[in-house]
Enzyme design. Structure first.
Site, PDB file in Angstrom:
ATOM      1  CD  GLU A  30      -2.870  -1.298   2.276  1.00 45.97           C
ATOM      2  OE1 GLU A  30      -4.037  -1.649   2.090  1.00 45.97           O
ATOM      3  OE2 GLU A  30      -2.393  -1.139   3.394  1.00 45.97           O
TER       4      GLU A  30
ATOM      5  CB  CYS B 289       3.136   7.376   3.237  1.00 44.02           C
ATOM      6  SG  CYS B 289       3.541   6.183   4.515  1.00 44.02           S
TER       7      CYS B 289
ATOM      8  CB  CYS C 299       6.894  -5.395   9.216  1.00 46.42           C
ATOM      9  SG  CYS C 299       8.301  -4.709  10.114  1.00 46.42           S
TER      10      CYS C 299
ATOM     11  CB  CYS D  29       5.743  -2.657  16.701  1.00 46.03           C
ATOM     12  SG  CYS D  29       7.465  -2.419  16.208  1.00 46.03           S
TER      13      CYS D  29
ATOM     14  CB  CYS E   6       2.557  -1.830  14.110  1.00 43.73           C
ATOM     15  SG  CYS E   6       2.735  -1.659  12.319  1.00 43.73           S
TER      16      CYS E   6
ATOM     17  N   GLY F  22       6.763  -2.133   6.456  1.00 46.69           N
ATOM     18  CA  GLY F  22       8.110  -2.676   6.501  1.00 46.69           C
ATOM     19  C   GLY F  22       9.118  -1.832   7.256  1.00 46.69           C
ATOM     20  CD  GLU F  23      13.248  -0.786  10.387  1.00 51.74           C
ATOM     21  OE1 GLU F  23      12.437  -0.364  11.222  1.00 51.74           O
ATOM     22  OE2 GLU F  23      14.105  -0.046   9.859  1.00 51.74           O
TER      23      GLU F  23
ATOM     24  CB  CYS G  12       0.647   5.985  11.318  1.00 54.34           C
ATOM     25  SG  CYS G  12       1.497   7.373  10.704  1.00 54.34           S
TER      26      CYS G  12
HETATM   27  N1  SAH Z   1       8.893   0.271  10.245  1.00 48.25           N
HETATM   28  C1  SAH Z   1       9.183   1.652  10.346  1.00 48.25           C
HETATM   29  C2  SAH Z   1       8.353   2.517   9.430  1.00 48.25           C
HETATM   30  C3  SAH Z   1       6.896   2.209   9.260  1.00 48.25           C
HETATM   31  S1  SAH Z   1       5.783   2.565  10.555  1.00 48.25           S
HETATM   32  C4  SAH Z   1       9.052   2.109  11.766  1.00 48.25           C
HETATM   33  O1  SAH Z   1       8.532   1.368  12.575  1.00 48.25           O
HETATM   34  O2  SAH Z   1       9.500   3.198  12.058  1.00 48.25           O
HETATM   35  C5  SAH Z   1       5.495   4.328  10.517  1.00 48.25           C
HETATM   36  C6  SAH Z   1       5.122   4.901  11.901  1.00 48.25           C
HETATM   37  O3  SAH Z   1       3.785   4.537  12.283  1.00 48.25           O
HETATM   38  C7  SAH Z   1       6.029   4.365  12.997  1.00 48.25           C
HETATM   39  O4  SAH Z   1       6.423   5.375  13.889  1.00 48.25           O
HETATM   40  C8  SAH Z   1       5.116   3.387  13.685  1.00 48.25           C
HETATM   41  O5  SAH Z   1       5.564   3.112  14.970  1.00 48.25           O
HETATM   42  C9  SAH Z   1       3.795   4.096  13.625  1.00 48.25           C
HETATM   43  N2  SAH Z   1       2.639   3.227  13.884  1.00 48.25           N
HETATM   44  C10 SAH Z   1       2.548   1.903  13.693  1.00 48.25           C
HETATM   45  N3  SAH Z   1       1.318   1.461  14.048  1.00 48.25           N
HETATM   46  C11 SAH Z   1       0.618   2.534  14.470  1.00 48.25           C
HETATM   47  C12 SAH Z   1      -0.718   2.734  14.931  1.00 48.25           C
HETATM   48  N4  SAH Z   1      -1.574   1.727  14.998  1.00 48.25           N
HETATM   49  N5  SAH Z   1      -1.107   3.972  15.264  1.00 48.25           N
HETATM   50  C13 SAH Z   1      -0.246   5.014  15.130  1.00 48.25           C
HETATM   51  N6  SAH Z   1       1.028   4.899  14.688  1.00 48.25           N
HETATM   52  C14 SAH Z   1       1.461   3.669  14.359  1.00 48.25           C
HETATM   53 FE1  SF4 Z   2       7.144  -2.127  13.934  1.00 49.37          FE
HETATM   54 FE2  SF4 Z   2       7.392  -0.422  11.861  1.00 49.37          FE
HETATM   55 FE3  SF4 Z   2       7.320  -3.088  11.440  1.00 49.37          FE
HETATM   56 FE4  SF4 Z   2       5.115  -1.819  12.229  1.00 49.37          FE
HETATM   57  S1  SF4 Z   2       6.178  -1.538  10.290  1.00 49.37           S
HETATM   58  S2  SF4 Z   2       5.900  -3.785  13.042  1.00 49.37           S
HETATM   59  S3  SF4 Z   2       5.962  -0.230  13.585  1.00 49.37           S
HETATM   60  S4  SF4 Z   2       8.895  -1.943  12.569  1.00 49.37           S
END
Ligand code: SAH
Ligand code: SF4
Length: 384
Positions: free
Chosen positions: A115, A128, A135, A139, A142, A186-187, A360
């Site tokens: 996406e 974005c 991923c 987390c 997420c 993704g990371e 996000c």
């Molecule tokens: N994997 C990377 C980039 C993608 S996530 C990272 O984790 O940084 C982009 C942002 O959205 C990150 O700061 C993540 O922690 C945040 N995020 C993930 N799930 C979320 C949620 N349910 N509500 C708000 N922010 C979220």
């Molecule tokens: Fe964590 Fe970023 Fe992966 Fe979501 S996309 S699981 S916030 S590392």
């Protein structure tokens, strides 16, 4: 003028033999394209000029067929067509939120889907983009992290997330694309080389021409790759910080068990100097009763002391089955005030595109969602 890096040693790793089947031009860095053209019979002396010409056609003019490259001889175009293709991933659906946010579902090789979210604002437009399907990190807040299926996107697939020139023109006029954030699925630092090559292509002055200051890479904290990001990409950095003690961060961002807060902060401290960028964005998701107390805000201020920073507070975006709730608005504001009074910008990110699950942390491939809901239905049936 080209801003691409001089030919580096990665050229040496590429054999002067084309792989089986046609090579996709999209996603090759300048040195890689040069080597591929030579392997396809382009005289070495002409290679630099040919790279420039093809580069401009593909990335500046958005041309998708060699026939349209009218400043190349017909015979040479035919040779190119024998060895190369120009393909970008197919957009399989577009969804527009009531707030104007657009979500594109892009199909990549193997039938996977990622996406891409476009967020229009009055003075800018932010794209974005994703770096992986799913991923590998988990987390706990997420949605993407619950997706099992994972593969790295190639550099071509990452560049392919850019909208085609002309895309979005029509009743709303052409859309401005001024910023790119690697904050989709993704990371990015677990797919370092492909992300780096894709960003180099995006920053090249003869193509997409995006300044490195308009690219923000968000990482959950892959500490060993942070210095490399500064040196080899030089973009802005955002970090998913989200907690002020290792105990809480271990549960929210489990990669913290491997690289705890102190190690992460050391890497972040070194980043602005290494990359010559001003400040780091700390992302902090607001989870009710978990990480949103005044004590957390004060600890955060202490931890980041000495790091040029902006703290982006993200109200938690809910998704089906999420184990958290969004902090109350008054709590988020109180938290923001403490940080602001300590001298840091502390904007609260307005959730965008929530109605289309584009905010996000809400991203997850539609196919995967469908699979999951089928599994859930099966489970419900099984449990009577
Ligand atoms: N994997 C990377 C980039 C993608 S996530 C990272 O984790 O940084 C982009 C942002 O959205 C990150 O700061 C993540 O922690 C945040 N995020 C993930 N799930 C979320 C949620 N349910 N509500 C708000 N922010 C979220
Ligand atoms: Fe964590 Fe970023 Fe992966 Fe979501 S996309 S699981 S916030 S590392």
């Amino acid at each position: 003028m080209s801003t691409s890096a001089p030919i580096t040693q990665d050229v040496l790793t590429i054999p002067r033999k084309l792989p089986e089947g046609p090579t996709n031009i999209v996603g090759l860095t300048r040195p890689q394209l040069r080597e591929a053209l030579i392997a396809a019979g382009t005289p070495e002396k002409q290679a630099k000029m040919r790279v420039n010409q093809i580069w401009q056609w593909v990335y500046h003019w958005g041309v998708r067929s060699f026939d349209e490259m009218t400043n190349l001889a017909k015979a040479y175009r035919a040779t190119l067509a024998e060895h190369f293709v120009i393909v970008i991933p197919e957009v399989v659906s577009r969804t527009v939120s009531t707030d104007g946010t657009r979500k594109y579902l892009v199909r990549i090789a193997g039938g996977h889907e990622v996406e891409v979210v476009y967020i229009p604002e009055t003075d800018r437009g932010t794209l974005c983009i994703s770096s992986q399907v799913g991923c590998t990190l988990t987390c706990s807040f997420c949605h993407t992290g619950t997706q099992k299926l994972v593969r790295n996107l190639t550099a071509g697939e990452i560049v392919g997330e850019w909208p085609e020139p002309g895309e979005g023109t029509g009743e709303n006029g052409p859309r401005l694309l001024s910023n790119v954030v690697l904050m989709g699925m993704g990371e990015p630092l677990y797919n370092f080389e492909n992300v780096r090559d894709a960003m180099k292509i995006a920053m090249d002055g003869e193509g997409i021409s995006l300044s490195r200051r308009r690219i923000t890479l968000s990482t959950s904290g892959v500490v060993p790759e942070i210095a490399r990001t500064a040196e080899e990409i030089g973009c802005m950095l955002a970090v998913s910080f989200h907690a002020t003690t290792d105990e809480v961060r271990n549960t929210l961002v489990p990669i913290n068990k491997r690289w705890p807060i102190a190690d992460l902060l050391d890497a972040l401290r070194a980043y602005p100097k290494l990359s010559n960028s001003e400040r780091i964005t700390f992302e902090y998701v607001m989870l009710k009763g978990v990480n949103d107390s005044d004590a957390d805000a004060r600890r955060l201020v202490k931890l980041i002391k000495g790091i040029p920073a902006k703290i982006n507070l993200i109200p938690f975006n809910e998704w089906p089955g999420a184990p958290y709730e969004r902090s109350d608005w008054t709590r988020i504001e109180a938290f923001a005030d403490i940080i602001y009074n300590a001298g840091y910008a502390s904007p609260i990110r307005t959730p965008r595109g929530e109605d289309i699950m584009a905010a996000c942390g809400q991203l997850k491939s539609a196919t995967e969602r469908a699979r999951k809901s089928r599994a859930q239905i099966a489970q419900e049936i099984a449990s009577g």
